[in-house]
Motif scaffolding. Structure first.
Motif, PDB file in Angstrom:
ATOM      1  N   ASN A  74       9.131  27.336   8.321  1.00 30.21           N
ATOM      2  CA  ASN A  74      10.306  27.536   7.949  1.00 30.21           C
ATOM      3  C   ASN A  74      10.798  28.836   7.668  1.00 30.21           C
ATOM      4  OD1 ASN A  74      13.128  26.171   8.048  1.00 30.21           O
ATOM      5  ND2 ASN A  74      13.085  26.957   5.866  1.00 30.21           N
TER       6      ASN A  74
ATOM      7  N   GLY B 267      19.523  26.227   2.685  1.00 32.10           N
ATOM      8  CA  GLY B 267      19.134  27.555   2.490  1.00 32.10           C
ATOM      9  C   GLY B 267      19.097  28.543   3.811  1.00 32.10           C
ATOM     10  N   THR B 268      18.020  27.781   4.731  1.00 29.36           N
ATOM     11  CA  THR B 268      17.910  28.461   5.942  1.00 29.36           C
ATOM     12  C   THR B 268      19.190  28.546   6.844  1.00 29.36           C
ATOM     13  OG1 THR B 268      15.910  27.242   5.893  1.00 29.36           O
ATOM     14  CG2 THR B 268      16.476  28.331   8.109  1.00 29.36           C
TER      15      THR B 268
ATOM     16  N   TRP C 140      31.385  30.005  -8.348  1.00 29.09           N
ATOM     17  CA  TRP C 140      31.118  30.627  -7.141  1.00 29.09           C
ATOM     18  C   TRP C 140      32.234  30.653  -6.384  1.00 29.09           C
ATOM     19  CZ3 TRP C 140      27.327  33.530  -5.946  1.00 29.09           C
ATOM     20  CH2 TRP C 140      26.111  33.471  -6.439  1.00 29.09           C
TER      21      TRP C 140
ATOM     22  N   PHE D 123      10.052  33.115  -2.938  1.00 23.09           N
ATOM     23  CA  PHE D 123      10.005  32.066  -2.398  1.00 23.09           C
ATOM     24  C   PHE D 123       8.663  31.367  -2.187  1.00 23.09           C
ATOM     25  CE2 PHE D 123      10.069  29.112   1.197  1.00 23.09           C
ATOM     26  CZ  PHE D 123      10.907  27.845   0.552  1.00 23.09           C
TER      27      PHE D 123
ATOM     28  N   ALA E  17      20.302  24.279  -4.696  1.00 21.89           N
ATOM     29  CA  ALA E  17      19.374  25.478  -5.329  1.00 21.89           C
ATOM     30  C   ALA E  17      19.504  25.475  -6.743  1.00 21.89           C
ATOM     31  CB  ALA E  17      20.270  26.675  -4.368  1.00 21.89           C
TER      32      ALA E  17
ATOM     33  N   MET F 192      27.742  26.805   1.792  1.00 19.21           N
ATOM     34  CA  MET F 192      27.127  27.291   0.380  1.00 19.21           C
ATOM     35  C   MET F 192      27.344  26.140  -0.674  1.00 19.21           C
ATOM     36  SD  MET F 192      25.723  30.028   1.026  1.00 19.21           S
ATOM     37  CE  MET F 192      25.009  30.193  -0.551  1.00 19.21           C
TER      38      MET F 192
ATOM     39  N   VAL G  62      16.307  25.351  -9.396  1.00 17.27           N
ATOM     40  CA  VAL G  62      15.821  26.353 -10.292  1.00 17.27           C
ATOM     41  C   VAL G  62      15.907  25.897 -11.791  1.00 17.27           C
ATOM     42  CG1 VAL G  62      16.911  28.728 -11.481  1.00 17.27           C
ATOM     43  CG2 VAL G  62      17.138  28.277  -9.147  1.00 17.27           C
TER      44      VAL G  62
ATOM     45  N   THR H 130      23.798  33.486 -13.194  1.00 14.15           N
ATOM     46  CA  THR H 130      23.291  32.635 -12.320  1.00 14.15           C
ATOM     47  C   THR H 130      22.152  31.938 -12.946  1.00 14.15           C
ATOM     48  OG1 THR H 130      24.068  33.912 -10.553  1.00 14.15           O
ATOM     49  CG2 THR H 130      22.614  32.219  -9.959  1.00 14.15           C
TER      50      THR H 130
ATOM     51  N   GLU I 171       6.715  30.543  -5.147  1.00  8.61           N
ATOM     52  CA  GLU I 171       7.123  29.236  -5.649  1.00  8.61           C
ATOM     53  C   GLU I 171       6.489  28.191  -4.798  1.00  8.61           C
ATOM     54  OE1 GLU I 171      11.287  28.410  -5.411  1.00  8.61           O
ATOM     55  OE2 GLU I 171      10.738  26.296  -5.838  1.00  8.61           O
TER      56      GLU I 171
ATOM     57  N   ILE J 187      16.151  23.512   1.163  1.00 13.51           N
ATOM     58  CA  ILE J 187      15.623  24.583   2.009  1.00 13.51           C
ATOM     59  C   ILE J 187      16.221  24.747   3.268  1.00 13.51           C
ATOM     60  CG2 ILE J 187      13.281  25.118   3.312  1.00 13.51           C
ATOM     61  CD1 ILE J 187      11.698  24.209   0.761  1.00 13.51           C
TER      62      ILE J 187
HETATM   63  C1  HEM Z   1      22.800  31.401  -6.717  1.00 15.79           C
HETATM   64  C2  HEM Z   1      22.763  31.043  -5.653  1.00 15.79           C
HETATM   65  C3  HEM Z   1      21.413  30.470  -4.775  1.00 15.79           C
HETATM   66  C4  HEM Z   1      20.260  29.958  -5.459  1.00 15.79           C
HETATM   67  C5  HEM Z   1      20.161  29.760  -7.111  1.00 15.79           C
HETATM   68  C6  HEM Z   1      19.377  29.580  -4.504  1.00 15.79           C
HETATM   69  C7  HEM Z   1      18.214  29.140  -4.903  1.00 15.79           C
HETATM   70  C8  HEM Z   1      17.394  28.541  -3.620  1.00 15.79           C
HETATM   71  C9  HEM Z   1      16.435  27.597  -4.077  1.00 15.79           C
HETATM   72  C10 HEM Z   1      16.037  27.163  -5.290  1.00 15.79           C
HETATM   73  C11 HEM Z   1      16.144  27.388  -2.672  1.00 15.79           C
HETATM   74  C12 HEM Z   1      15.062  26.172  -2.425  1.00 15.79           C
HETATM   75  C13 HEM Z   1      13.732  26.553  -1.925  1.00 15.79           C
HETATM   76  C14 HEM Z   1      12.983  27.093  -2.920  1.00 15.79           C
HETATM   77  O1  HEM Z   1      13.127  28.329  -3.457  1.00 15.79           O
HETATM   78  O2  HEM Z   1      12.082  26.276  -3.413  1.00 15.79           O
HETATM   79  C15 HEM Z   1      16.657  28.067  -1.696  1.00 15.79           C
HETATM   80  C16 HEM Z   1      16.441  27.913  -0.391  1.00 15.79           C
HETATM   81  C17 HEM Z   1      16.899  28.918   0.205  1.00 15.79           C
HETATM   82  N1  HEM Z   1      18.043  29.596  -0.046  1.00 15.79           N
HETATM   83 FE1  HEM Z   1      18.932  29.666  -1.590  1.00 15.79          FE
HETATM   84  N2  HEM Z   1      19.819  29.948  -3.210  1.00 15.79           N
HETATM   85  C18 HEM Z   1      21.118  30.516  -3.621  1.00 15.79           C
HETATM   86  C19 HEM Z   1      21.785  31.161  -2.497  1.00 15.79           C
HETATM   87  C20 HEM Z   1      21.462  31.362  -1.282  1.00 15.79           C
HETATM   88  C21 HEM Z   1      22.222  32.314  -0.527  1.00 15.79           C
HETATM   89  C22 HEM Z   1      23.674  32.924  -0.642  1.00 15.79           C
HETATM   90  C23 HEM Z   1      21.377  32.387   0.508  1.00 15.79           C
HETATM   91  C24 HEM Z   1      21.816  33.072   1.758  1.00 15.79           C
HETATM   92  C25 HEM Z   1      21.762  34.203   1.869  1.00 15.79           C
HETATM   93  C26 HEM Z   1      20.229  31.706   0.241  1.00 15.79           C
HETATM   94  C27 HEM Z   1      19.109  31.444   1.187  1.00 15.79           C
HETATM   95  C28 HEM Z   1      18.038  30.445   1.199  1.00 15.79           C
HETATM   96  C29 HEM Z   1      17.142  30.288   2.201  1.00 15.79           C
HETATM   97  C30 HEM Z   1      16.781  31.167   3.325  1.00 15.79           C
HETATM   98  C31 HEM Z   1      16.333  29.277   1.458  1.00 15.79           C
HETATM   99  C32 HEM Z   1      15.303  28.528   2.342  1.00 15.79           C
HETATM  100  C33 HEM Z   1      14.173  29.466   1.680  1.00 15.79           C
HETATM  101  C34 HEM Z   1      13.041  29.751   2.816  1.00 15.79           C
HETATM  102  O3  HEM Z   1      12.700  28.879   3.620  1.00 15.79           O
HETATM  103  O4  HEM Z   1      12.691  30.897   2.683  1.00 15.79           O
HETATM  104  N3  HEM Z   1      20.371  31.015  -0.964  1.00 15.79           N
HETATM  105  N4  HEM Z   1      17.482  28.786  -2.666  1.00 15.79           N
END
Ligand code: HEM
Ligand code: HDD
Ligand code: HEM
Lengths: 348, 453
Positions: A59, B69-70, B375, B102, B22, B15, B26, B183, B105, B66
């Motif tokens: 992923n 987020g993807t 947000w 990531f 998300a 979002m 954290v 944040t 982590e 996840i």
């Molecule tokens: C303050 C806002 C955000 C926070 C605190 C946050 C944090 C996180 C967390 C904790 C995860 C779970 C996966 C992990 O890291 O264990 C995650 C996954 C993900 N987030 Fe967010 N996120 C935020 C906003 C966004 C935004 C705006 C995007 C898109 C541009 C995004 C893209 C992703 C992606 C792509 C994943 C999947 C991780 C992967 O497979 O590499 N996130 N995010």
């Protein structure tokens, strides 16, 4: 090598790695579903134990690939985004359900059966959708001027080349994963499962080769520029065929040992990966300079040189730190997985 | 709905779902780290059990975090290709580095979970530290892209072309530190109060004096202390964030406060809604002079009102409500945590009154609501721009118009995910009670973490 070429090579590398990892992941899902009724063979269990650890890394690669494309070729983003919005959204939705249930089924045993069907069906559909990206980039069905381009879905779904690619994608997923699973079950001394997966590989392999031929034939009539380009490297195409044959031989080759299992799946796996490498190199080189034919080329899409240097530097630093870490982790993890599997076998 | 609005709704929905998971993703590792550190100090095995149960929860929540987020990452390029074209050229670094954060982590999480019994306790703390660090770093990096949208830097437009690109200047844009800090701090606040909510609820459901009650009270105490620290830091940092708005996005601040006329000695209005015709906030409570003081540390500070901006640059006026909700909830959290601490530490009570426990139960969901309000305020308050005064939302959106079908499909998937994540957590924890886990831990059975994969 020019910066743009370096960048597209990086993207190609990501796509290649992703294709291999995703094939294993999705194919394992499909096989787990196929053999769910044949409990005594352990084929489903083997496939499932392969499935769970890989999805998170796979992923991350999806995300990494998307990021690589827009940070290296921002000029292509508009066209790619418009062209792929429907297929990519479908892929996202299916992936999302699949990953979520993969995670939930660890906690809720009731989900296990549902998961097997979800990951089995998506394991077949997602590769078909994923590989559709290739015909979209080379068939020239993205129409209109910049700013209001649109993918002509009608033309796409009436194109034999699209279906040839879909069939090829699905079959190669099944082939590669059955090869890998046969190797894996051989390592785990699961003779019954090994025989099943070896047989599957023997069936899907030749079918995949047939599909590859159909892909070439339809390419010739529908995207002749690409076909011509690939034929310039026909020597390499032959090399790729040779590796396919090597893997076939390795599968059939009798294996002289105390065990009654035949074949050397490990060699077959390696030969097939080399075959993919060569084949996708030929396709990739012929595809240049277009990212999306004929709208976007690697030069028109390329990022700002300052940004490129910064991004490239982060790749180097990041990989230097992470690759050894992951290798180490992976080796511990796979050992652990095997140990657990054995333990479960003993308690059953 | 025209297709821009549809795209906005579609992205915003994704979002809004992602941010719940998300943020907790954290906040929870920080709580796990705290529990492991408490174990180091007290050698009380219940803290290990706590960390284990939170790890399990996190593992399940990642099942939604996840994938959503993807979707977020890919959907940005699908729905806002014009925006991502600029981001790709100028601001690709945070996304790039986020992937590594990531991976760090994920890597240390696996070490923590799979090798928990095979590594020394201090190594467990170290790997948890990296889990928490990786999660925080990815949040900080991704909110930096958001910071850049509000205070762009490191490039110029010249005849529609992007020139003078300096990716590091973009990375260190003026509001990077304050926004990213906000944040991270709010995620920790939320993590603490969500844990507090569950603990308080369990205390209400168990009799005083049982070991289960005891276990949850320990969890509550831990989260009260951390919740107080982080909600207080949030408020301080929120004040700094507001001052940044005053300097860098004045029309957003004016809309947040419902201020139409530019003036000094401007007042701050809580509650109420902004009436465009009457040019004032109706049914609110006004605190005279406070806004000027908050914006510039002196009552003479002149705060620009909305009338000094062309009307097409005005953010939607309902952001006043969102901003208020966030600030009021934030202040409420501080008050609640402070009260509970005083009650327990200085009044030397054995436990908390039931109504306080109920307030804690509410505080968890409220802090999540506060995150959502923050947000949505920040993103809709930036309208009509995706990159402030540089790129409009209309120029960012895809040219594909039939979004209705896709939107429906995504909504269905989010509903399925949210329902099944709740079901999964309830199912699992019904079958693995606190008492079972404590028993397993006391037997030094190595299965405590093993069931965690
Ligand atoms: C303050 C806002 C955000 C926070 C605190 C946050 C944090 C996180 C967390 C904790 C995860 C779970 C996966 C992990 O890291 O264990 C995650 C996954 C993900 N987030 Fe967010 N996120 C935020 C906003 C966004 C935004 C705006 C995007 C898109 C541009 C995004 C893209 C992703 C992606 C792509 C994943 C999947 C991780 C992967 O497979 O590499 N996130 N995010
Ligand atoms: C637990 C959640 C929470 C709490 C208690 C607060 N906030 Fe917040 N706020 C956020 C959650 C949040 C957020 C979700 O994290 C935002 C959205 C974007 C961002 O950078 O942070 C945000 C944004 C945000 C913005 C907009 C920044 C921008 O436009 O880029 C301002 C001005 C504030 N906050 C100010 C405050 C103040 C004065 C608070 C007083 C207590 C406060 N926040 C508490
Ligand atoms: C994580 C929690 C977030 C929530 C709940 C959220 C919410 C929203 C909402 C509701 C909209 C629609 C705006 C409107 O009505 O006009 C929106 C738009 C948008 N947001 Fe956010 N957002 C979040 C985080 C982010 C982050 C971290 C980024 C930067 C990477 C971002 C970038 C955008 C963009 C590009 C748009 C579309 C264009 C626009 O309407 O401005 N958002 N978001």
């Amino acid at each position: 090598m020019s910066d743009a070429l370096l960048a597209i090579t990086l993207v190609w590398g990501f796509i290649f790695l992703y294709a291999i990892m995703a094939s294993m992941d999705f194919g394992a899902g499909f096989w787990a579903m196929t053999y769910i009724k044949k409990e005594e063979t352990n084929a489903t269990k083997i496939a499932n134990s392969y499935l769970s650890p890989t999805w998170e890394v796979t992923n991350t690669f999806v995300v990494g690939l998307v990021i690589a494309i827009y940070s290296l070729f921002p000029g292509a983003v508009f066209t790619i985004g418009v062209a792929l919005i429907v297929p990519a959204s479908l892929i996202l939705v299916l992936l999302c359900i699949r990953s979520a249930f993969l995670v939930f089924s660890h906690s809720v045993d009731k989900y296990e059966k549902a998961l097997t069907y979800i990951s089995g069906l998506t394991g077949l559909i997602i590769p078909g959708l994923l590989i559709s990206v290739l015909p979209i980039t080379h068939l020239g069905f993205v129409e209109g001027m910049r700013g209001n381009e649109e993918l002509n879905l009608f033309k796409l779904f009436t194109s034999p080349n699209e279906y040839a690619f879909m069939g090829f994608g699905i079959l190669s997923t099944l082939f590669l994963s059955s090869l890998l699973l046969s190797d894996y079950s051989k390592q785990a001394d699961e003779t019954k499962a090994y025989k099943i997966y070896r047989r599957d590989a023997m069936i899907t392999g030749p079918l995949m080769l047939v599909m590859a031929m159909i892909v070439m034939i339809t390419l010739k009539s529908e995207a002749n520029w690409l076909y011509e380009g690939m034929m310039k490297n026909s020597a390499l195409l032959l090399v790729s065929l040779v590796f396919f044959i090597i893997s076939g031989v390795a599968l059939y080759l009798p294996y002289f040992s105390k065990r009654e299992v035949k074949g050397m799946p490990r060699i077959a796996v390696i030969a097939i990966i080399i075959q993919y490498l060569v084949g996708s190199y030929v396709y990739g080189i012929a595809h240049l300079p277009y990212i999306i034919y004929p709208n976007v080329t690697i030069l028109s899409g390329f990022t700002d040189p300052t940004s490129f240097r910064a991004v490239f530097a982060t790749y180097i630093v990041g990989f230097a730190i992470l690759v050894p870490g992951f290798y180490y982790f992976w080796s511990i993890f796979m050992k652990d997985q095997r140990r657990k599997f054995k333990r479960r076998q003993m308690t059953n | 709905m025209d297709h821009i609005q549809m795209a906005r709704a579609m992205f915003g929905t994704n979002m809004a779902v992602h941010i719940i998971f998300a943020t907790i993703g954290v906040g929870l590792p920080m709580m796990m780290l705290a529990a492991e550190l408490m174990y180091q100090r007290t050698k009380d095995l219940q803290y290990v059990v706590m960390a284990k149960r939170w790890t399990k929860t996190l593992g399940v929540l990642l099942g939604v975090g996840i994938p959503t987020g993807t979707i977020a990452g890919v959907q940005l390029s699908l729905l806002w290709p014009g925006f991502m074209e600029v981001i790709g050229r100028v601001m690709a670094l945070p996304f790039q580095i986020e992937i590594y954060a990531f991976m760090i982590e994920a890597l240390f999480m696996s070490i923590y979970v799979y090798a928990a019994e095979k590594i020394k306790p201090w190594a467990r703390v170290v790997s948890l530290f990296f889990v928490a660090f990786g999660a925080m770093a990815s949040a900080v990096l991704i909110s930096n892209v958001h910071a850049f949208e509000g205070t762009p830097a490191g490039f110029r437009f010249e005849n529609g072309e992007i020139v003078d690109v300096d990716p590091w200047a973009a990375f260190f844009n003026p509001s990077f530190l304050v926004t990213a800090g906000h944040t991270a701090l709010t995620a920790y606040t939320t993590g603490a109060f969500v844990v507090a909510a569950v603990a308080a609820y369990k205390m209400l459901k168990n009799k005083f004096g049982t070991s289960e009650f005891d276990f949850h009270q320990k969890a509550l105490k831990l989260s009260i202390v951390l919740g107080l620290v982080f909600s207080f830091l949030t408020a301080l940092n929120g004040h700094a964030t507001t001052q940044h708005l005053y300097r860098e996005q004045p029309e957003k601040l004016a809309a947040a406060e419902g201020l139409f006329e530019t003036k000094d000695h401007a007042g701050l209005t809580l509650f109420g809604y902004t009436d465009k015709e009457a040019q004032e906030v109706k049914y609110g409570i006004e605190f005279p002079w406070v806004l000027s003081f908050l914006s510039g540390n002196s009552f003479d500070t002149v705060v620009t009102g909305l009338n000094d901006f062309p009307e097409e640059y005005w953010p939607p006026l309902y952001v006043h409500i969102l901003f208020n909700a966030m600030v009021i909830i934030g202040s409420g959290l501080i008050a609640l945590a402070l009260f509970a601490l005083v009650w327990n530490k200085w009044l030397k009570k054995d436990t908390y009154p039931r109504w306080v426990l109920w307030l804690f139960v509410a505080a968890g969901p409220l802090s999540v609501i506060s995150i959502e309000c923050g947000w949505i305020f920040a993103c809709t308050g930036r309208q009509p721009w995706t990159i402030y005064r540089m790129l409009s939302t209309a120029d960012s959106v895809t040219s594909y118009e039939n979004l209705g079908f896709l939107f429906t499909m995504f909504i269905l998937v989010y509903i399925i995910l949210c329902v099944s994540v709740v079901f999964t957590l309830l199912y699992y924890f019904k079958r693995h009670s606190v008492m079972d886990d404590i028993y397993i831990a006391e037997q030094k059975d190595d299965r405590l973490f093993d069931s965690n994969s």
